[in-house]
Design a protein around this motif. Structure first.
Motif, PDB file in Angstrom:
ATOM      1  N   GLY A  68      -1.238   1.689   5.077  1.00 14.68           N
ATOM      2  CA  GLY A  68      -0.115   0.763   4.950  1.00 14.68           C
ATOM      3  C   GLY A  68       0.836   0.843   6.131  1.00 14.68           C
ATOM      4  N   PHE A 116      -5.504  11.192  -1.186  1.00 14.14           N
ATOM      5  CA  PHE A 116      -5.628   9.750  -1.386  1.00 14.14           C
ATOM      6  C   PHE A 116      -4.280   9.041  -1.219  1.00 14.14           C
ATOM      7  CE2 PHE A 116      -9.691  10.990  -3.064  1.00 14.14           C
ATOM      8  CZ  PHE A 116     -10.512   9.905  -2.766  1.00 14.14           C
ATOM      9  N   LEU A 125       0.826  -1.207   0.000  1.00 17.95           N
ATOM     10  CA  LEU A 125       0.000   0.000   0.000  1.00 17.95           C
ATOM     11  C   LEU A 125       0.861   1.258   0.000  1.00 17.95           C
ATOM     12  CD1 LEU A 125      -2.827  -0.993   2.520  1.00 17.95           C
ATOM     13  CD2 LEU A 125      -3.049  -0.672   0.047  1.00 17.95           C
ATOM     14  N   ALA A 143       1.023   4.152  -2.926  1.00 12.18           N
ATOM     15  CA  ALA A 143       0.876   5.585  -2.636  1.00 12.18           C
ATOM     16  C   ALA A 143       2.019   6.387  -3.249  1.00 12.18           C
ATOM     17  CB  ALA A 143       0.815   5.814  -1.125  1.00 12.18           C
ATOM     18  N   THR A 180      -3.790   6.231   1.704  1.00 14.69           N
ATOM     19  CA  THR A 180      -3.287   4.903   1.322  1.00 14.69           C
ATOM     20  C   THR A 180      -2.002   4.573   2.057  1.00 14.69           C
ATOM     21  OG1 THR A 180      -4.244   5.183  -0.892  1.00 14.69           O
ATOM     22  CG2 THR A 180      -2.605   3.440  -0.629  1.00 14.69           C
ATOM     23  N   SER A 181      -1.092   5.548   2.107  1.00 14.82           N
ATOM     24  CA  SER A 181       0.176   5.349   2.809  1.00 14.82           C
ATOM     25  C   SER A 181      -0.034   5.150   4.300  1.00 14.82           C
ATOM     26  CB  SER A 181       1.089   6.558   2.569  1.00 14.82           C
ATOM     27  OG  SER A 181       2.283   6.443   3.298  1.00 14.82           O
TER      28      SER A 181
END
Length: 284
Positions: free
Chosen positions: A121, A113, A18, A22, A117-118
């Motif tokens: 993760g 986003f 993830l 990103a 996402t980061s």
């Protein structure tokens, strides 16, 4: 390798994938250097374009681990090494075989986003007691020799990265990178709390034995009796106290509807549970 350790490495792998998504699909194509080693790599890649961000992350991680070994000793575990080099390998793989391009060129959307996402993760990696190393190592070195808090040291390092991004890509992009760093720090904490949230439950019921047996035998959780006295009835009562996961609480609630719909139940969120059946204190 135990099942728990295997599960942790699977979770870490999902987490670094993830983070790589990103970086490769939101940050790098838009020059958003959102702190950390990946942010440094995005800035350096602008000046040394023949080295991809994945390769640069790999090189910097090797250098940082050597520095960590010299100044900090071997106090970084296998999970951190796996996550650090795994991230750079996945990024290099994406760059060579998947040829990533920006999903969006809108800097606001890319920042939001990409950061979310980061953060998911990173939260997965941290929740499995791992770390992506990188600037964490720099922060630990500053903590050891300058005695600054690790959190503050990380903020300083990330701020310097975003400053370099502003100088390289322009003030606007630098501000977006700084915004990403701020949101990322807040979001990681929120996601970690979400992963660890459980339900602390107290139950007052005349059918306490049946409820306790269901908790122990069907849900596989422990519970405790607390002796009490009803103020109105003056009768001795047993109060059940237990901590369950969210899905386990739903099962208990459905069972209670059938067994004793008149039971008195209170429920509260707890953000971390340590001990038997949950995260062991020795693993923290």
């Amino acid at each position: 390798m135990s099942l728990k350790i295997l599960k942790d490495y699977v979770v870490i792998t999902i987490g670094i994938i993830l983070v790589a998504v990103a970086v490769e699909y939101f940050f790098a194509p838009n020059n958003i250097a959102a702190g950390g080693v990946t942010g440094i790599a995005i800035v350096i890649n602008y000046y040394i374009s023949f080295l991809s961000t994945g390769v640069l992350v790999f090189i910097m991680n090797i250098i940082l681990f050597i520095i960590a070994f010299i100044f900090l000793g071997s106090n970084f575990g296998g999970k951190t090494i796996y996550a650090s080099f795994g991230l750079s390998i996945i990024m290099a793989f994406m760059e060579k075989f998947m040829h990533p391009v920006a999903i969006t060129n809108d800097l606001i959307i890319a920042t939001l986003f990409g950061t979310i996402t980061s953060a998911i993760g990173m939260a997965l990696v941290f929740n499995a007691n791992g770390s992506t190393g990188g600037t964490d190592i720099i922060a630990k070195i500053l903590n050891k020799f300058i005695h600054t808090d690790i959190g503050k040291s990380l903020l300083v390092v990330d701020f310097l990265v975003t400053l370099a991004a502003g100088a390289t890509f322009g003030v606007n992009v630098g501000f977006y990178a700084l915004l990403s760093v701020i949101i990322n720090g807040l979001a990681i904490d929120e996601f970690i709390e979400g992963f660890r949230t459980c339900k602390a439950i107290t139950i007052v019921s005349e059918k306490h034995d049946g409820i306790a047996n269901f908790i122990m035998e069907e849900l596989g959780r422990g519970c405790t009796y607390v002796k009490g006295v009803g103020v109105y009835s003056k009768r001795d009562i047993y109060i059940i106290y237990t901590v369950l996961g969210r899905t386990e609480f739903i099962k208990l609630k459905n069972y209670m509807k059938q067994l004793d719909p008149k039971a008195f139940i209170t429920v509260s969120d707890v953000h971390e549970v340590l001990g038997e059946g949950f995260t062991q204190i020795i693993d923290m």
